[in-house]
Design an enzyme around this catalytic site. Structure first.
Site, mmCIF file in Angstrom:
data_model
loop_
_atom_site.group_PDB
_atom_site.id
_atom_site.type_symbol
_atom_site.label_atom_id
_atom_site.label_comp_id
_atom_site.label_asym_id
_atom_site.label_seq_id
_atom_site.Cartn_x
_atom_site.Cartn_y
_atom_site.Cartn_z
ATOM 1 N N TRP A 105 0.830 -1.213 0.000
ATOM 2 C CA TRP A 105 0.000 0.000 0.000
ATOM 3 C C TRP A 105 0.859 1.256 0.000
ATOM 4 O O TRP A 105 0.552 2.234 -0.683
ATOM 5 C CB TRP A 105 -0.996 -0.018 1.158
ATOM 6 C CG TRP A 105 -2.043 -1.062 0.917
ATOM 7 C CD1 TRP A 105 -2.221 -2.227 1.610
ATOM 8 C CD2 TRP A 105 -3.008 -1.080 -0.145
ATOM 9 N NE1 TRP A 105 -3.244 -2.958 1.050
ATOM 10 C CE2 TRP A 105 -3.745 -2.277 -0.025
ATOM 11 C CE3 TRP A 105 -3.322 -0.205 -1.185
ATOM 12 C CZ2 TRP A 105 -4.782 -2.632 -0.899
ATOM 13 C CZ3 TRP A 105 -4.352 -0.541 -2.062
ATOM 14 C CH2 TRP A 105 -5.073 -1.744 -1.911
ATOM 15 N N ASP A 174 -1.686 6.292 6.524
ATOM 16 C CA ASP A 174 -2.730 5.370 6.081
ATOM 17 C C ASP A 174 -2.904 4.332 7.190
ATOM 18 O O ASP A 174 -2.054 3.462 7.374
ATOM 19 C CB ASP A 174 -2.302 4.705 4.759
ATOM 20 C CG ASP A 174 -3.314 3.666 4.268
ATOM 21 O OD1 ASP A 174 -4.296 3.391 4.982
ATOM 22 O OD2 ASP A 174 -3.095 3.134 3.161
ATOM 23 N N LYS A 198 -11.771 -2.569 6.982
ATOM 24 C CA LYS A 198 -10.876 -3.490 7.664
ATOM 25 C C LYS A 198 -11.215 -3.541 9.160
ATOM 26 O O LYS A 198 -11.308 -4.600 9.735
ATOM 27 C CB LYS A 198 -9.407 -3.082 7.508
ATOM 28 C CG LYS A 198 -8.967 -2.781 6.067
ATOM 29 C CD LYS A 198 -8.792 -4.031 5.214
ATOM 30 C CE LYS A 198 -8.651 -3.745 3.725
ATOM 31 N NZ LYS A 198 -7.690 -2.749 3.324
HETATM 32 C C1 PLP Z 1 -7.189 -2.098 1.984
HETATM 33 C C2 PLP Z 1 -6.178 -1.037 2.099
HETATM 34 C C3 PLP Z 1 -6.119 0.041 1.202
HETATM 35 C C4 PLP Z 1 -7.065 0.163 0.036
HETATM 36 O O1 PLP Z 1 -8.335 0.510 0.460
HETATM 37 P P1 PLP Z 1 -9.502 0.792 -0.586
HETATM 38 O O2 PLP Z 1 -10.602 1.244 0.321
HETATM 39 O O3 PLP Z 1 -9.791 -0.490 -1.290
HETATM 40 O O4 PLP Z 1 -9.045 1.858 -1.518
HETATM 41 C C5 PLP Z 1 -5.153 0.998 1.393
HETATM 42 N N1 PLP Z 1 -4.279 0.916 2.411
HETATM 43 C C6 PLP Z 1 -4.293 -0.096 3.281
HETATM 44 C C7 PLP Z 1 -3.300 -0.128 4.401
HETATM 45 C C8 PLP Z 1 -5.239 -1.104 3.157
HETATM 46 O O5 PLP Z 1 -5.264 -2.126 4.042
#
Ligand code: PLP
Length: 362
Positions: A105, A174, A198
């Site tokens: 990511w 993030d 998540k």
């Molecule tokens: C799942 C995830 C993403 C992507 O998320 P989307 O909502 O599908 O754009 C980005 N960063 C991390 C750390 C993730 O676990």
């Protein structure tokens, strides 16, 4: 241990398992939510009933995560991917930003930023297939960075930062795959963003926590969809927000608060991941953990088996025990057990026992 509704243990990396009592509450409200005569799905986002839902969701999240008053909380669409695309448009804008790449990511975020300016890679663990995070004091950060970006938990590789730095440049994180799983000192950050699916609720909403001064540092003349300030001034409702997803997150926040908040979920989470990491470590080398021990993620537990054939047999046996979603990402191979906040402890006990039994058979 019969699972209710013939459910199975969902180790998926996302969207995540949600608490049964939250799903039941949504079910019970679906025909007529809070006396409005309709479901939240059908409700005007400008109605009194919906206003209350979004306001309570924000207030509960502020309480849970201890968000200071000088931060805005936004509920936006587009996922974490939209965020790591929007952030460089808004704050990089031809300047320099530092990116710490500890997994898939972070790499995607860096690539998005490179389209907008000088995205300076200050760390990249590619050489060891992203099995570790750096010590913060080992990094050389730019003097003129508009911000520093990192990923607190890399979902695919299963590595997590155990500590956060105090940086001169605004710190942007993030936190999609570990938000609300442990206490965080929000004031160390300029921006925290996280897709809900998540650790907070269903897909469709992304939470963005922004320190107010960052709104004044935006590039001028942004298109409306990229303008954080516009969304902040309109209480996340410049256009129609993801009403249902926000409602579901709100129910999850109330569930967390009722049960003891982040200290509670962190302590359960610690027990959950320990069961599985112990099964790896006590297998006499049969299972190999991907992450270095001091970088192990309590959310995504990645490990390999001796060979492909064993991996396939493992997955087959797991399925018979209702252990689902364990196949690892192709970039790491083997298994990935994602045990987010609402994944039940019993599922980890069943998996740990299965791992021990399977390893014994050799
Ligand atoms: C799942 C995830 C993403 C992507 O998320 P989307 O909502 O599908 O754009 C980005 N960063 C991390 C750390 C993730 O676990």
């Amino acid at each position: 241990m019969a699972l209710p509704y013939e459910r199975i243990y969902n180790f998926s990396a996302g969207p995540c398992a949600l608490p049964v009592e939250v799903l039941e509450e949504a079910r019970d409200q679906i025909m007529n939510s809070y006396g409005a005569g309709m479901s939240v799905m059908e409700m005007s986002h400008r109605s009194k009933a919906y206003e209350r839902i979004i306001e309570e969701a924000e207030a509960d999240l502020r309480t849970l995560f201890n968000i200071p008053a000088n931060y805005k909380v936004l509920f936006l669409q587009g996922g974490a991917t939209f965020q790591f695309s929007q952030i460089p448009i808004v704050w990089l804008a031809g300047g320099t930003a530092d990116y710490v790449v500890t997994g898939a990511w972070g790499k995607k975020a860096l690539e998005a930023a490179a389209l907008e300016g000088c995205a300076n890679k200050v760390f990249d663990a590619k050489d060891t297939n992203y099995n570790r995070v750096p010590k913060w004091n080992s990094l050389v950060l730019s003097d003129d960075a508009n911000y520093v970006h990192f990923t607190s938990n890399e979902t695919i590789q299963g590595v997590q930062f155990q500590e956060f730095p105090k940086t001169k440049a605004p710190l942007i994180c993030d936190m999609s795959s570990d938000i609300l799983s442990r206490p965080v000192n929000v004031s160390d950050f300029a921006v925290i963003y996280a897709g809900a699916q998540k650790n907070m609720g269903p897909a469709g909403v992304t939470v963005v926590i922004i320190r107010e001064d960052m709104l004044e540092k935006q590039k001028p003349n942004l298109h409306p969809s990229f303008d954080y300030k516009l969304f902040a001034e309109n209480g996340s409702m410049y256009n129609t927000p993801p009403c249902w997803s926000i409602y579901m997150c709100g129910l999850v926040y109330k569930y967390l608060l009722k049960n003891g908040g982040i200290p509670w979920i962190q302590s359960v989470g610690g027990q959950k991941s320990k069961l599985i990491y112990d099964a790896i470590d006590n297998s006499g080398g049969f299972y190999k953990g991907h992450a270095e021990k001091d970088c192990r993620s309590p959310m995504n537990i990645t490990f390999t088996l001796p060979d492909e054939e064993k991996s396939e047999a493992f997955l087959k046996g797991a399925k018979a025990l209702k252990l689902d979603g364990l196949k690892g990402h192709r970039s790491v191979g083997g298994m990935r057990a994602s045990v987010y906040n609402y994944f039940p402890l019993e599922g980890c006990q069943v998996l740990a026992q299965y791992m021990a039994d399977f390893a014994k058979q050799g």
